[in-house]
Design a protein around this motif. Structure first.
Motif, PDB file in Angstrom:
ATOM      1  N   PHE A   1       0.830  -1.208   0.000  1.00  0.00           N
ATOM      2  CA  PHE A   1       0.000   0.000   0.000  1.00  0.00           C
ATOM      3  C   PHE A   1       0.866   1.259   0.000  1.00  0.00           C
ATOM      4  CE2 PHE A   1      -2.394   3.254   2.408  1.00  0.00           C
ATOM      5  CZ  PHE A   1      -3.443   3.429   1.517  1.00  0.00           C
ATOM      6  N   LEU A   2       1.897   1.269   0.828  1.00  0.00           N
ATOM      7  CA  LEU A   2       2.818   2.403   0.898  1.00  0.00           C
ATOM      8  C   LEU A   2       3.566   2.586  -0.432  1.00  0.00           C
ATOM      9  CD1 LEU A   2       4.023   4.624   2.677  1.00  0.00           C
ATOM     10  CD2 LEU A   2       5.744   2.980   3.419  1.00  0.00           C
ATOM     11  N   ALA A   3       3.942   1.486  -1.070  1.00  0.00           N
ATOM     12  CA  ALA A   3       4.627   1.554  -2.366  1.00  0.00           C
ATOM     13  C   ALA A   3       3.699   2.168  -3.427  1.00  0.00           C
ATOM     14  CB  ALA A   3       5.103   0.177  -2.789  1.00  0.00           C
ATOM     15  N   TYR A   4       2.418   1.774  -3.411  1.00  0.00           N
ATOM     16  CA  TYR A   4       1.456   2.343  -4.355  1.00  0.00           C
ATOM     17  C   TYR A   4       1.262   3.844  -4.124  1.00  0.00           C
ATOM     18  CZ  TYR A   4      -0.035  -2.046  -6.496  1.00  0.00           C
ATOM     19  OH  TYR A   4      -0.085  -3.223  -7.203  1.00  0.00           O
ATOM     20  N   ILE A   5       1.226   4.249  -2.893  1.00  0.00           N
ATOM     21  CA  ILE A   5       1.076   5.672  -2.571  1.00  0.00           C
ATOM     22  C   ILE A   5       2.287   6.453  -3.082  1.00  0.00           C
ATOM     23  CG2 ILE A   5       1.061   7.353  -0.678  1.00  0.00           C
ATOM     24  CD1 ILE A   5      -0.847   5.503   0.801  1.00  0.00           C
TER      25      ILE A   5
ATOM     26  N   ILE B   1       2.361   9.352  -5.942  1.00  0.00           N
ATOM     27  CA  ILE B   1       2.938  10.688  -5.724  1.00  0.00           C
ATOM     28  C   ILE B   1       3.974  10.998  -6.801  1.00  0.00           C
ATOM     29  CG2 ILE B   1       4.407  12.051  -4.171  1.00  0.00           C
ATOM     30  CD1 ILE B   1       2.907  10.657  -1.831  1.00  0.00           C
ATOM     31  N   ALA B   2       4.826  10.029  -7.123  1.00  0.00           N
ATOM     32  CA  ALA B   2       5.854  10.228  -8.154  1.00  0.00           C
ATOM     33  C   ALA B   2       5.212  10.502  -9.513  1.00  0.00           C
ATOM     34  CB  ALA B   2       6.778   9.022  -8.227  1.00  0.00           C
ATOM     35  N   ILE B   3       4.192   9.745  -9.864  1.00  0.00           N
ATOM     36  CA  ILE B   3       3.505   9.963 -11.142  1.00  0.00           C
ATOM     37  C   ILE B   3       2.837  11.329 -11.163  1.00  0.00           C
ATOM     38  CG2 ILE B   3       1.556   9.190 -12.558  1.00  0.00           C
ATOM     39  CD1 ILE B   3       2.348   6.291 -11.767  1.00  0.00           C
TER      40      ILE B   3
END
Length: 163
Positions: free
Chosen positions: A8-12, A16-18
């Motif tokens: 979940f943290l990786a997806y967030i 944010i990066a995108i």
């Protein structure tokens, strides 16, 4: 459970990066890029001036006027290594009869790398004696074309148009 939180943290973080890349693409911060171009030019100014000085002494200090289109091609090939090192694709030499001074020859360096060329589309570094736009601090925006005066007969022309 911990793996789900990490994913979940990786997806967030990915989201944010995108979002940041999309924001940067939509809002290219032109003023910041123009300032960076002025700084990069200031670092290379002596090299530009030395090339012009050399060209004048070899090719332009004669009474007869050479064919400037052919001369531009010849000089771009002759100085190719120096121009490449400076991020310049080629050099165009032109004559402007309308300039109200004795020096009517204009040197246009067409940028191929550096100078924020990816964001600004077209960047030209121009030596143009007697041009009021070359005054240090001069700035003009006419739609998609911006001109930054660099002082001592130099200006940077930026075309941000997609065409």
């Amino acid at each position: 459970m911990k793996i789900q939180k990490v994913i979940f943290l990786a997806y967030i973080l990915l989201g944010i990066a995108i979002a940041w890349f999309i924001y940067d693409w939509v809002n290219p911060h032109y003023e910041k890029r123009f300032k960076q171009n002025s700084e990069q030019f200031a670092e290379n100014r002596i090299q530009f001036e030395n090339i012009i000085k050399d060209i004048r002494s070899k090719y332009l200090d004669f009474d007869e006027k050479p064919n400037l289109t052919e001369l531009s091609k010849k000089i771009s090939k002759e100085y190719q290594e120096k121009l490449n090192d400076m991020g310049i694709e080629n050099l165009e030499i032109s004559y402007n009869e309308e300039l109200k001074c004795s020096e009517k020859i204009i040197f246009t360096f067409n940028v191929k790398s550096g100078y924020n060329i990816r964001k600004l589309r077209t960047v030209q570094i121009i030596f143009s004696p007697c041009n009021k736009q070359t005054k240090k601090g001069f700035y003009m925006n006419s739609g998609q074309i911006d001109v930054n005066g660099e002082g001592n007969n130099w200006l940077i022309l930026l075309d941000t148009d997609f065409i």
